[in-house]
Motif scaffolding. Structure first.
Motif, mmCIF file in Angstrom:
data_model
loop_
_atom_site.group_PDB
_atom_site.id
_atom_site.type_symbol
_atom_site.label_atom_id
_atom_site.label_comp_id
_atom_site.label_asym_id
_atom_site.label_seq_id
_atom_site.Cartn_x
_atom_site.Cartn_y
_atom_site.Cartn_z
ATOM 1 N N THR A 1 15.398 -8.273 -24.691
ATOM 2 C CA THR A 1 16.881 -7.516 -24.076
ATOM 3 C C THR A 1 16.199 -5.514 -24.806
ATOM 4 O O THR A 1 16.688 -5.188 -24.001
ATOM 5 N N ASN B 1 23.280 -10.680 -25.402
ATOM 6 C CA ASN B 1 22.562 -9.591 -25.720
ATOM 7 C C ASN B 1 22.618 -8.947 -24.846
ATOM 8 O O ASN B 1 21.729 -7.396 -25.880
ATOM 9 N N GLY C 1 25.455 -12.891 -20.212
ATOM 10 C CA GLY C 1 24.419 -13.107 -21.800
ATOM 11 C C GLY C 1 25.562 -12.087 -23.011
ATOM 12 O O GLY C 1 24.950 -10.942 -22.518
ATOM 13 N N ASN D 1 19.461 -9.289 -18.234
ATOM 14 C CA ASN D 1 20.156 -10.208 -18.097
ATOM 15 C C ASN D 1 20.194 -11.068 -18.352
ATOM 16 O O ASN D 1 18.534 -11.552 -18.373
ATOM 17 N N ASP D 2 20.633 -12.231 -19.619
ATOM 18 C CA ASP D 2 20.311 -14.173 -19.984
ATOM 19 C C ASP D 2 19.019 -13.708 -20.464
ATOM 20 O O ASP D 2 18.595 -14.476 -20.437
ATOM 21 N N ARG D 3 18.596 -12.624 -21.251
ATOM 22 C CA ARG D 3 17.131 -12.954 -22.625
ATOM 23 C C ARG D 3 17.400 -12.811 -24.066
ATOM 24 O O ARG D 3 18.569 -12.679 -24.346
ATOM 25 N N SER E 1 30.333 -9.648 -26.814
ATOM 26 C CA SER E 1 28.926 -10.477 -26.470
ATOM 27 C C SER E 1 29.641 -11.820 -26.181
ATOM 28 O O SER E 1 28.867 -12.461 -24.902
#
Ligand SMILES: *[C@@H]1O[C@H](CO)[C@@H](O)[C@H](O)[C@H]1NC(C)=O
Ligand SMILES: *[C@@H]1O[C@H](CO)[C@@H](O)[C@H](O)[C@H]1NC(C)=O
Ligand SMILES: *[C@@H]1O[C@H](CO)[C@@H](O)[C@H](O)[C@H]1NC(C)=O
Ligand SMILES: *[C@@H]1O[C@H](CO)[C@@H](O)[C@H](O)[C@H]1NC(C)=O
Ligand SMILES: *[C@@H]1O[C@H](CO)[C@@H](O)[C@H](O)[C@H]1NC(C)=O
Ligand SMILES: *[C@@H]1O[C@H](CO)[C@@H](O)[C@H](O)[C@H]1NC(C)=O
Ligand SMILES: *[C@@H]1O[C@H](CO)[C@@H](O)[C@H](O)[C@H]1NC(C)=O
Length: 328
Positions: free
Chosen positions: A236, A272, A270, A229-231, A264
């Motif tokens: 990702t 991505n 996140g 998550n959140d990268r 998205s």
């Protein structure tokens, strides 16, 4: 294991369409499934996952009843797996059991697997079902054991990827054993596969799987939610590639489902990791997951930061054309 006919047809169709290309598309995977999250304002999004070609052979939707949008797809091609999710108000509540029984007996749907509780060690605030192990044990005895007696396979509750998971499961199994044991005969609640969730990097995922394999030897595993998550997009995609290749290779991994099948701009992990862009097209990860060629569409389709050069040029060209059209 046999491939389902639809997947074989899809793979053949793709293979012949792509016969002049050297790059093969991912082989149809009988392990791969959909974590269904509905889109009420854009129902066309819900159909993307069953369009040909697709690798997906099963789905769950966090509930006991199948989706009406998939009612025309046979269970043998796209298996619905009911989930109990959380605790009803009363310990005697057997509505999950009766719902699944009626799917099988009245509706003639061949239910062969069910999922039990969703993140019972997690709080409601973070999407968990927040259940005490003793409560879960009683509900299991009332709802899951009768299904097992009918030949339905049942997954151990899917805890969060955190450190509270294994202790919760050990407590749950101990409470469950107590409920069904007598003074002279000790019995254990049984389960047919271990179910896990993971958010984090690949090394963490592999180590988490190792811990669960050690705790529950000789059990197959379903990974029913996973992502990094959140990268950024590259990290990702790299996580996606490594984890799906790993799952496909390991015999003890029976099934997996990537989270998630949504746009998205509504993603809670996140942008991505979403398989749809903010305008509802498959991203590269979304296309790979279905066994198709990458689309080159970014999760945030208005940005072109991560595009390789040729696609970036096309995107810039498209933007210029769009600007020209809007000026005209
Ligand atoms: C139900 O599904 C199982 C598992 O795929 C299969 O073995 C069985 O033959 C099916 N039963 C019917 C009645 O289709
Ligand atoms: C029940 O499970 C416990 C803990 O895993 C184990 O030690 C015990 O041998 C099991 N008992 C039976 C009857 O399978
Ligand atoms: C796991 O399965 C193997 C092969 O069937 C068996 O030899 C072994 O004893 C099993 N281990 C446990 C802990 O049940
Ligand atoms: C992921 O795999 C695809 C092929 O399936 C490849 O084109 C892409 O470069 C890989 N991405 C990363 C970051 O490893
Ligand atoms: C559903 O589609 C709408 C566009 O109609 C979009 O704004 C929204 O983000 C989508 N929701 C999900 C959960 O993907
Ligand atoms: C997501 O993006 C679409 C445009 O692509 C927009 O219509 C929609 O309102 C956005 N939704 C949210 C929740 O930001
Ligand atoms: C979303 O935007 C991308 C480019 O930004 C475009 O290629 C794609 O066709 C659009 N999808 C939809 C459903 O409009």
């Amino acid at each position: 294991m046999l491939l389902c006919p639809r997947a074989v047809t899809a793979a053949l169709a793709t293979a012949s369409a792509a016969s002049t290309l050297i790059l093969p598309v991912a082989a149809a995977s009988s392990k791969r499934g959909l974590v269904f999250t509905p889109n009420v304002t854009a129902p066309a999004d819900d159909k993307i996952w069953i369009e040909e070609p697709t690798t997906l052979t099963w789905y769950y939707n966090y509930g006991p009843n199948p989706e009406s949008v998939y009612q025309d797809v046979p269970q043998s091609e796209f298996e619905f797996v009911p989930m109990m999710w959380g605790a009803p108000d009363s310990l005697d509540d057997t509505s999950f059991l009766s719902t699944v029984k009626s799917l099988i007996k009245s509706k003639g749907i061949n239910i062969t697997n069910v999922l039990s509780f969703n993140e019972p060690d997690g709080s409601f605030e973070y999407g968990g079902s927040q259940i005490e192990p003793s409560t879960a044990a009683q509900l299991w005895v009332n709802n899951m054991i009768p299904l097992q007696e009918m030949g339905v396979r049942v997954g151990l509750p899917a805890c969060t990827g955190g450190s509270s998971g294994l202790p919760w499961l050990q407590n749950f199994l101990a409470e469950c054993s107590e409920l069904i044991s007598s003074k002279d005969k000790q019995r254990n609640c049984t389960f047919d596969f271990v179910t896990i969730h993971w958010y984090g990097n690949f090394e963490g995922l592999a180590s988490h799987m190792g811990e669960y394999s050690a705790a529950f030897p000789n059990k197959t595993m379903w990974i029913t939610e996973f992502n990094l998550n959140d990268r950024d997009l590259e990290a990702t995609q790299s996580f996606y590639n490594m984890s799906t290749e790993y799952f496909d290779r390991l015999d003890f991994v029976e099934r997996y489902s990537y989270f998630g099948a949504f746009r998205s701009n509504v993603s809670n992990i996140g942008p991505n990791g979403a398989m749809l862009s903010d305008n509802g097209s498959l991203t590269d990860i979304g296309a790979w997951y279905l066994g198709r060629q990458p689309t080159g569409i970014l999760p945030t389709s208005s940005s072109s930061l991560h595009l390789p050069l040729p696609q970036k040029v096309v995107a810039v060209f498209a933007a210029v054309v769009a600007a020209a059209i809007s000026l005209a």
